[in-house]
Design an enzyme around this catalytic site. Structure first.
Site, PDB file in Angstrom:
ATOM      1  N   LYS A   1      12.852  -2.054  85.439  1.00 19.83           N
ATOM      2  CA  LYS A   1      13.159  -3.281  84.694  1.00 19.83           C
ATOM      3  C   LYS A   1      13.401  -4.442  85.652  1.00 19.83           C
ATOM      4  O   LYS A   1      12.914  -5.555  85.431  1.00 19.83           O
ATOM      5  CB  LYS A   1      14.438  -3.063  83.868  1.00 19.83           C
ATOM      6  CG  LYS A   1      14.214  -2.713  82.436  1.00 19.83           C
ATOM      7  CD  LYS A   1      15.568  -2.689  81.764  1.00 19.83           C
ATOM      8  CE  LYS A   1      15.474  -2.644  80.274  1.00 19.83           C
ATOM      9  NZ  LYS A   1      16.795  -2.675  79.661  1.00 19.83           N
TER      10      LYS A   1
ATOM     11  N   THR B   1      28.945  -4.904  71.702  1.00 24.43           N
ATOM     12  CA  THR B   1      29.749  -4.785  70.482  1.00 24.43           C
ATOM     13  C   THR B   1      30.539  -3.484  70.572  1.00 24.43           C
ATOM     14  O   THR B   1      29.962  -2.405  70.669  1.00 24.43           O
ATOM     15  CB  THR B   1      28.851  -4.778  69.233  1.00 24.43           C
ATOM     16  OG1 THR B   1      28.108  -5.990  69.253  1.00 24.43           O
ATOM     17  CG2 THR B   1      29.667  -4.711  67.964  1.00 24.43           C
TER      18      THR B   1
ATOM     19  N   PHE C   1      26.222 -13.454  68.568  1.00 24.75           N
ATOM     20  CA  PHE C   1      25.722 -13.567  67.189  1.00 24.75           C
ATOM     21  C   PHE C   1      24.211 -13.784  67.157  1.00 24.75           C
ATOM     22  O   PHE C   1      23.665 -14.201  66.144  1.00 24.75           O
ATOM     23  CB  PHE C   1      26.445 -14.708  66.458  1.00 24.75           C
ATOM     24  CG  PHE C   1      27.943 -14.533  66.431  1.00 24.75           C
ATOM     25  CD1 PHE C   1      28.518 -13.570  65.608  1.00 24.75           C
ATOM     26  CD2 PHE C   1      28.768 -15.282  67.245  1.00 24.75           C
ATOM     27  CE1 PHE C   1      29.898 -13.372  65.598  1.00 24.75           C
ATOM     28  CE2 PHE C   1      30.153 -15.099  67.243  1.00 24.75           C
ATOM     29  CZ  PHE C   1      30.710 -14.147  66.414  1.00 24.75           C
TER      30      PHE C   1
ATOM     31  N   LEU D   1      19.640 -13.910  51.644  1.00 30.83           N
ATOM     32  CA  LEU D   1      19.552 -13.506  50.237  1.00 30.83           C
ATOM     33  C   LEU D   1      18.106 -13.139  49.912  1.00 30.83           C
ATOM     34  O   LEU D   1      17.688 -13.263  48.768  1.00 30.83           O
ATOM     35  CB  LEU D   1      20.033 -14.641  49.324  1.00 30.83           C
ATOM     36  CG  LEU D   1      21.543 -14.886  49.227  1.00 30.83           C
ATOM     37  CD1 LEU D   1      21.851 -16.040  48.282  1.00 30.83           C
ATOM     38  CD2 LEU D   1      22.301 -13.632  48.758  1.00 30.83           C
TER      39      LEU D   1
ATOM     40  N   CYS E   1      21.929  -3.291  64.686  1.00 37.34           N
ATOM     41  CA  CYS E   1      23.270  -3.873  64.559  1.00 37.34           C
ATOM     42  C   CYS E   1      23.971  -3.558  63.241  1.00 37.34           C
ATOM     43  O   CYS E   1      25.073  -3.027  63.240  1.00 37.34           O
ATOM     44  CB  CYS E   1      23.186  -5.382  64.745  1.00 37.34           C
ATOM     45  SG  CYS E   1      22.391  -5.810  66.294  1.00 37.34           S
TER      46      CYS E   1
ATOM     47  N   LYS F   1      24.876   0.176  62.668  1.00 37.99           N
ATOM     48  CA  LYS F   1      25.849   0.652  63.663  1.00 37.99           C
ATOM     49  C   LYS F   1      27.208  -0.031  63.459  1.00 37.99           C
ATOM     50  O   LYS F   1      28.240   0.619  63.492  1.00 37.99           O
ATOM     51  CB  LYS F   1      25.297   0.336  65.060  1.00 37.99           C
ATOM     52  CG  LYS F   1      26.186   0.760  66.201  1.00 37.99           C
ATOM     53  CD  LYS F   1      25.415   0.776  67.504  1.00 37.99           C
ATOM     54  CE  LYS F   1      25.171  -0.602  68.050  1.00 37.99           C
ATOM     55  NZ  LYS F   1      26.167  -1.100  68.990  1.00 37.99           N
TER      56      LYS F   1
ATOM     57  N   LYS G   1      12.014  -6.069  61.708  1.00 39.51           N
ATOM     58  CA  LYS G   1      11.805  -7.419  61.179  1.00 39.51           C
ATOM     59  C   LYS G   1      10.738  -8.075  62.041  1.00 39.51           C
ATOM     60  O   LYS G   1      10.407  -7.550  63.122  1.00 39.51           O
ATOM     61  CB  LYS G   1      13.112  -8.213  61.173  1.00 39.51           C
ATOM     62  CG  LYS G   1      13.655  -8.520  62.552  1.00 39.51           C
ATOM     63  CD  LYS G   1      14.830  -9.467  62.434  1.00 39.51           C
ATOM     64  CE  LYS G   1      15.213 -10.014  63.785  1.00 39.51           C
ATOM     65  NZ  LYS G   1      16.284 -10.980  63.737  1.00 39.51           N
TER      66      LYS G   1
HETATM   67  C1  UGA Z   1      22.074  -9.322  63.394  1.00 35.06           C
HETATM   68  C2  UGA Z   1      22.872 -10.589  63.075  1.00 35.06           C
HETATM   69  O1  UGA Z   1      22.122 -11.433  62.195  1.00 35.06           O
HETATM   70  C3  UGA Z   1      23.206 -11.356  64.358  1.00 35.06           C
HETATM   71  O2  UGA Z   1      24.022 -12.467  64.060  1.00 35.06           O
HETATM   72  C4  UGA Z   1      23.952 -10.405  65.324  1.00 35.06           C
HETATM   73  O3  UGA Z   1      24.214 -11.042  66.574  1.00 35.06           O
HETATM   74  C5  UGA Z   1      23.087  -9.181  65.583  1.00 35.06           C
HETATM   75  O4  UGA Z   1      22.812  -8.528  64.330  1.00 35.06           O
HETATM   76  C6  UGA Z   1      23.855  -8.254  66.493  1.00 35.06           C
HETATM   77  O5  UGA Z   1      24.938  -7.776  66.107  1.00 35.06           O
HETATM   78  O6  UGA Z   1      23.458  -8.071  67.658  1.00 35.06           O
HETATM   79  P1  UGA Z   1      19.497  -8.786  63.972  1.00 35.06           P
HETATM   80  O7  UGA Z   1      19.876  -7.353  63.732  1.00 35.06           O
HETATM   81  O8  UGA Z   1      18.739  -9.151  65.187  1.00 35.06           O
HETATM   82  O9  UGA Z   1      20.834  -9.719  63.965  1.00 35.06           O
HETATM   83  O10 UGA Z   1      18.590  -9.245  62.756  1.00 35.06           O
HETATM   84  P2  UGA Z   1      18.769 -10.042  61.399  1.00 35.06           P
HETATM   85  O11 UGA Z   1      17.915 -11.247  61.428  1.00 35.06           O
HETATM   86  O12 UGA Z   1      20.191 -10.227  61.043  1.00 35.06           O
HETATM   87  O13 UGA Z   1      18.096  -9.018  60.370  1.00 35.06           O
HETATM   88  C7  UGA Z   1      18.651  -7.722  60.145  1.00 35.06           C
HETATM   89  C8  UGA Z   1      17.892  -7.027  59.042  1.00 35.06           C
HETATM   90  O14 UGA Z   1      18.161  -7.612  57.790  1.00 35.06           O
HETATM   91  C9  UGA Z   1      16.359  -7.051  59.196  1.00 35.06           C
HETATM   92  O15 UGA Z   1      15.848  -5.771  58.915  1.00 35.06           O
HETATM   93  C10 UGA Z   1      15.907  -8.054  58.143  1.00 35.06           C
HETATM   94  O16 UGA Z   1      14.616  -7.789  57.674  1.00 35.06           O
HETATM   95  C11 UGA Z   1      16.948  -7.821  57.069  1.00 35.06           C
HETATM   96  N1  UGA Z   1      17.148  -8.971  56.153  1.00 35.06           N
HETATM   97  C12 UGA Z   1      17.603 -10.151  56.640  1.00 35.06           C
HETATM   98  C13 UGA Z   1      16.896  -8.814  54.800  1.00 35.06           C
HETATM   99  O17 UGA Z   1      16.496  -7.729  54.338  1.00 35.06           O
HETATM  100  N2  UGA Z   1      17.111  -9.885  53.957  1.00 35.06           N
HETATM  101  C14 UGA Z   1      17.581 -11.068  54.403  1.00 35.06           C
HETATM  102  O18 UGA Z   1      17.777 -11.990  53.604  1.00 35.06           O
HETATM  103  C15 UGA Z   1      17.819 -11.216  55.793  1.00 35.06           C
END
Ligand code: UGA
Length: 464
Positions: free
Chosen positions: A35, A120, A157, A273, A283, A286, A343
């Site tokens: 890495k 975390t 975040f 939503l 995240c 967990k 995602k």
């Molecule tokens: C999440 C949090 O959003 C961050 O703020 C945080 O820092 C991070 O975890 C962490 O703890 O490290 P992340 O897991 O990268 O971020 O992704 P998100 O964009 O939050 O999406 C999480 C999941 O929710 C994805 O599978 C996404 O498809 C799903 N999702 C999101 C939905 O099903 N509906 C929504 O409206 C939004």
């Protein structure tokens, strides 16, 4: 300032590149030599939009090394951003954090260093890291520490896919410590972000309307709990809309309109939503499990967070039910899955709903074909058994298929030549698990368009 970041995962690398971009003299330490070599060559070991471009710009302020001594010796701030994977009991595995803290303590030489926990960790871990640092410091230096360092928490975040924008233009910065000196150092470190006084990178212009960024400067335990409370709330917001989606399906309401009409209430807010197959990633699963595990140590049940997890899990099995409603029999059917990453804009496959859905379909005797525009290579490495069903050609997913499930809303899929594929399918049924496709257009093209809630819209008769 002189900064050291231990760990070059999503959080560590984004933090290092952003701080170096702001002009801090930043050293990244990772024990993985491969890495470090990749990074030294100016390449990113992970897929994250703009990270490589910013890395290149920040290179003059960046050092990559496998040697703790190089980074830690006279650093003002050391960030520990190592992985904390989930154990079977729901708690995070802290072994990497422990060994990183021990190595940091061994190499501390400066007058005062803030050791920041960016991983975390369960509430209370700040104290735990402090104890490890003290013990290891005494072992290596032959005397007890006397104000050479203090521990702080600075929860992250950032979202994968928008990690840099989330870091440079955050909603807030949270710092927690029981030492005022640490809080002062971190306040100074983040000044350019707090005041938005830096010149934005060309690849990431400053969004309109961003003013000073709020700073929450608090105690250790509060900072640690803020992280869990925020992630659990986001997770339950998604599960909530999915629960409402279930009733919307029954009463014949359009869940997108319901989500819009609900989210426009400023007290609720429109984001997170989006209904569909639910959340995945490293995240939410967990962190909600860890929150429940911590609460149980205090004999506290967490019924709301527990329900959010149950609803989310149910969404994955519901995909099979939705297909059964339409196809009646799954055995022997050919089902294509578009999207494997949890995602879009990431190749991360951790707890990806697509993986559970693929396994459930196989258990039911379906034949599956899998595709992802970015995560395919990683999928081959991490899911060797399921990878037998992977294809690089999106045409193969449609060819002779009984149904397609869209599991990740990649822009790539929205822009496909859908007209070309409908005639190649045995039955042109699309289950849009992310509400990301244009239902009217697809039905016009001859598809039966289905969502997690609404029954399939049959194609217009003049196109059949
Ligand atoms: C999440 C949090 O959003 C961050 O703020 C945080 O820092 C991070 O975890 C962490 O703890 O490290 P992340 O897991 O990268 O971020 O992704 P998100 O964009 O939050 O999406 C999480 C999941 O929710 C994805 O599978 C996404 O498809 C799903 N999702 C999101 C939905 O099903 N509906 C929504 O409206 C939004």
């Amino acid at each position: 300032m002189k900064v050291c970041v231990v760990g070059t995962g999503y959080v560590g690398l984004t933090t290092s590149v952003s701080l170096a971009f702001l002009g801090h003299d930043t050293t990244c330490v990772d024990l993985d030599k491969q890495k470090i070599d990749t990074l030294r060559a100016g390449h990113c070991p992970i897929y994250e939009p703009h990270l490589e471009a910013l890395l290149e710009q920040a290179l003059p302020h960046l050092t990559f090394t496998t040697d703790y001594a190089v980074g830690v010796a006279d650093a003002d701030v050391v960030f520990i951003a190592v992985q904390t994977p989930q154990l079977d009991n729901g708690n995070p595995d802290l072994q990497y954090l422990r060994s990183a803290a021990e190595s940091v303590a061994q190499h501390l030489r400066g007058d005062f260093t803030v050791v920041v926990n960016k991983s975390t960790v369960p509430i209370g871990s700040g104290n735990w890291v402090d104890a490890i640092l003290r013990e290891a410091y005494e072992r290596h230096h032959g005397h007890r520490p006397n104000g050479q360092f203090a521990v702080a928490s600075n929860p992250e975040f950032l979202r994968e896919g928008t990690a840099l924008a989330d870091t440079l233009y955050p909603d807030r910065i949270v710092i927690g410590s029981d030492s005022q000196a640490s809080l002062d150092v971190l306040n100074q470190l983040y000044r350019p972000i707090l005041n938005q006084s830096f010149t934005p990178p060309t690849v990431l212009p400053r969004p309109a309307g961003i003013g000073a960024v709020p700073l929450i400067s608090t105690d250790l335990a509060s900072a640690e709990l803020i992280k869990y409370a925020a992630n659990a709330f986001l997770a339950l917001k998604i599960s909530y809309i999915n629960e409402i989606a279930a009733i919307a399906g029954k009463v014949g309401a359009d869940i997108r309109e319901v989500a819009r009409g609900t989210g426009l209430d400023a007290r609720i807010g429109p984001r997170f939503l989006n209904p569909g197959i639910g959340w995945g990633g490293s995240c939410f699963g967990k962190d909600t499990a860890a929150l429940i595990a911590t609460a149980s140590e205090y004999h506290l049940p967490m019924p709301i967070v527990t329900a959010a997890r149950d609803v989310n899990h149910r969404q994955r099995t519901k995909v099979i039910d939705r297909l059964l409603d339409e196809l009646h029999i799954i055995k022997g059917r050919k089902i294509g899955i578009l999207g494997l990453a949890f995602k879009p804009d990431t190749d991360d496959l951790r707890d990806s709903p697509a993986i559970d859905i693929a396994n459930l379909l196989l258990e039911r005797g379906a034949r599956i074909t899998l595709h992802d525009p970015v995560a395919a290579d990683r999928f081959r490495r991490e899911q060797p058994t399921l990878a037998e069903h992977l294809t690089n050609r999106v045409d193969d997913v449609f060819d002779d298929a009984d149904a397609i499930v869209v599991a990740t809303e990649w822009a790539h899929y929205r822009d496909l030549d859908w007209a070309k594929f409908a005639p190649t399918m045995r039955s042109p049924l699309v289950l849009d698990g992310r509400h990301c496709l244009n239902a009217d257009r697809l039905t016009e093209l001859g598809y039966r368009y289905l969502t997690m809630t609404a029954p399939a819209i049959p194609p217009r008769s003049d196109t059949q």
